[in-house]
Design a protein around this motif. Structure first.
Motif, PDB file in Angstrom:
ATOM      1  N   ARG A 107       0.469  -1.419   0.397  1.00  0.00           N
ATOM      2  CA  ARG A 107       0.177   0.091  -0.086  1.00  0.00           C
ATOM      3  C   ARG A 107       0.797   0.899   0.189  1.00  0.00           C
ATOM      4  O   ARG A 107       0.431   2.288  -0.656  1.00  0.00           O
ATOM      5  CB  ARG A 107      -1.010   0.195   1.053  1.00  0.00           C
ATOM      6  N   THR A 108       1.830   1.245   0.911  1.00  0.00           N
ATOM      7  CA  THR A 108       3.434   2.496   0.977  1.00  0.00           C
ATOM      8  C   THR A 108       3.726   2.811  -0.339  1.00  0.00           C
ATOM      9  O   THR A 108       3.565   3.872  -0.548  1.00  0.00           O
ATOM     10  CB  THR A 108       4.186   2.586   1.924  1.00  0.00           C
ATOM     11  N   ALA A 109       4.269   1.135  -1.230  1.00  0.00           N
ATOM     12  CA  ALA A 109       4.673   1.697  -2.468  1.00  0.00           C
ATOM     13  C   ALA A 109       3.565   3.002  -3.554  1.00  0.00           C
ATOM     14  O   ALA A 109       4.119   2.813  -4.615  1.00  0.00           O
ATOM     15  CB  ALA A 109       4.916   0.422  -3.000  1.00  0.00           C
ATOM     16  N   VAL A 110       1.875   1.647  -3.291  1.00  0.00           N
ATOM     17  CA  VAL A 110       1.227   2.210  -4.578  1.00  0.00           C
ATOM     18  C   VAL A 110       1.097   3.721  -4.110  1.00  0.00           C
ATOM     19  O   VAL A 110       1.505   4.478  -4.998  1.00  0.00           O
ATOM     20  CB  VAL A 110       0.125   1.455  -4.342  1.00  0.00           C
ATOM     21  N   ASN A 111       1.023   4.098  -2.727  1.00  0.00           N
ATOM     22  CA  ASN A 111       1.018   5.544  -2.585  1.00  0.00           C
ATOM     23  C   ASN A 111       2.116   6.538  -2.549  1.00  0.00           C
ATOM     24  O   ASN A 111       1.533   7.726  -3.305  1.00  0.00           O
ATOM     25  CB  ASN A 111       0.918   5.525  -1.002  1.00  0.00           C
ATOM     26  N   VAL A 112       3.283   6.390  -2.837  1.00  0.00           N
ATOM     27  CA  VAL A 112       4.155   6.526  -2.984  1.00  0.00           C
ATOM     28  C   VAL A 112       4.787   6.671  -4.723  1.00  0.00           C
ATOM     29  O   VAL A 112       4.638   7.989  -5.261  1.00  0.00           O
ATOM     30  CB  VAL A 112       5.889   5.756  -2.668  1.00  0.00           C
ATOM     31  N   TRP A 113       4.059   5.598  -5.279  1.00  0.00           N
ATOM     32  CA  TRP A 113       4.008   6.439  -6.639  1.00  0.00           C
ATOM     33  C   TRP A 113       2.881   6.548  -7.728  1.00  0.00           C
ATOM     34  O   TRP A 113       3.162   7.767  -7.803  1.00  0.00           O
ATOM     35  CB  TRP A 113       4.294   4.622  -6.842  1.00  0.00           C
ATOM     36  N   ASP A 168       1.405   9.618  -6.004  1.00  0.00           N
ATOM     37  CA  ASP A 168       2.223  10.444  -5.379  1.00  0.00           C
ATOM     38  C   ASP A 168       3.017  11.789  -6.280  1.00  0.00           C
ATOM     39  O   ASP A 168       3.242  12.267  -7.019  1.00  0.00           O
ATOM     40  CB  ASP A 168       3.191  11.129  -4.253  1.00  0.00           C
ATOM     41  N   SER A 169       3.893  10.676  -6.959  1.00  0.00           N
ATOM     42  CA  SER A 169       4.844  10.941  -7.865  1.00  0.00           C
ATOM     43  C   SER A 169       4.045  11.273  -8.934  1.00  0.00           C
ATOM     44  O   SER A 169       4.885  11.984 -10.036  1.00  0.00           O
ATOM     45  CB  SER A 169       6.437   9.609  -8.100  1.00  0.00           C
ATOM     46  N   VAL A 228       4.040  15.054 -11.555  1.00  0.00           N
ATOM     47  CA  VAL A 228       4.675  15.097 -12.897  1.00  0.00           C
ATOM     48  C   VAL A 228       4.090  15.448 -13.458  1.00  0.00           C
ATOM     49  O   VAL A 228       4.477  16.564 -14.356  1.00  0.00           O
ATOM     50  CB  VAL A 228       5.632  14.432 -12.802  1.00  0.00           C
ATOM     51  N   VAL A 229       3.205  14.842 -13.486  1.00  0.00           N
ATOM     52  CA  VAL A 229       1.503  15.709 -14.417  1.00  0.00           C
ATOM     53  C   VAL A 229       1.776  17.294 -13.684  1.00  0.00           C
ATOM     54  O   VAL A 229       1.595  18.113 -14.985  1.00  0.00           O
ATOM     55  CB  VAL A 229       0.306  14.598 -14.309  1.00  0.00           C
ATOM     56  N   LEU A 230       1.020  17.468 -12.815  1.00  0.00           N
ATOM     57  CA  LEU A 230       0.359  19.158 -12.388  1.00  0.00           C
ATOM     58  C   LEU A 230       1.845  19.734 -12.654  1.00  0.00           C
ATOM     59  O   LEU A 230       1.343  20.664 -13.048  1.00  0.00           O
ATOM     60  CB  LEU A 230       0.808  18.815 -10.605  1.00  0.00           C
ATOM     61  N   ALA A 231       3.585  19.070 -12.391  1.00  0.00           N
ATOM     62  CA  ALA A 231       4.474  20.319 -12.951  1.00  0.00           C
ATOM     63  C   ALA A 231       4.429  20.209 -14.215  1.00  0.00           C
ATOM     64  O   ALA A 231       4.681  21.760 -15.035  1.00  0.00           O
ATOM     65  CB  ALA A 231       6.030  19.321 -12.386  1.00  0.00           C
ATOM     66  N   ARG A 232       3.802  18.586 -15.297  1.00  0.00           N
ATOM     67  CA  ARG A 232       3.622  19.379 -16.703  1.00  0.00           C
ATOM     68  C   ARG A 232       3.168  20.431 -17.269  1.00  0.00           C
ATOM     69  O   ARG A 232       3.250  20.969 -18.218  1.00  0.00           O
ATOM     70  CB  ARG A 232       3.975  18.486 -17.257  1.00  0.00           C
TER      71      ARG A 232
END
Length: 55
Positions: free
Chosen positions: A3-9, A11-12, A16-20
């Motif tokens: 679950r933590t791995a999915v949350n981190v992924w 968020d990443s 990226v989508v927001l920055a672009r």
């Protein structure tokens, strides 16, 4: 832990989508080592400018 791995992924991906969407073009285009050099240089320049502006 999965679950933590999915949350981190997730968020990443959103970061990226927001920055672009805001016009950042170099998001994930540089290797991490080069990006650290760029951000370190920019931070030093900004702090130098702030020190010089204080009376």
């Amino acid at each position: 832990m999965c679950r933590t791995a999915v949350n981190v992924w997730g968020d990443s991906v959103v970061t990226v989508v927001l920055a672009r969407s805001e016009g950042e073009e170099k998001v994930l285009s540089l290797p991490v080592s080069e990006m650290e050099k760029v951000t370190t240089t920019a931070t030093r320049s900004a702090s130098d400018a702030t020190v010089n502006e204080q009376p």
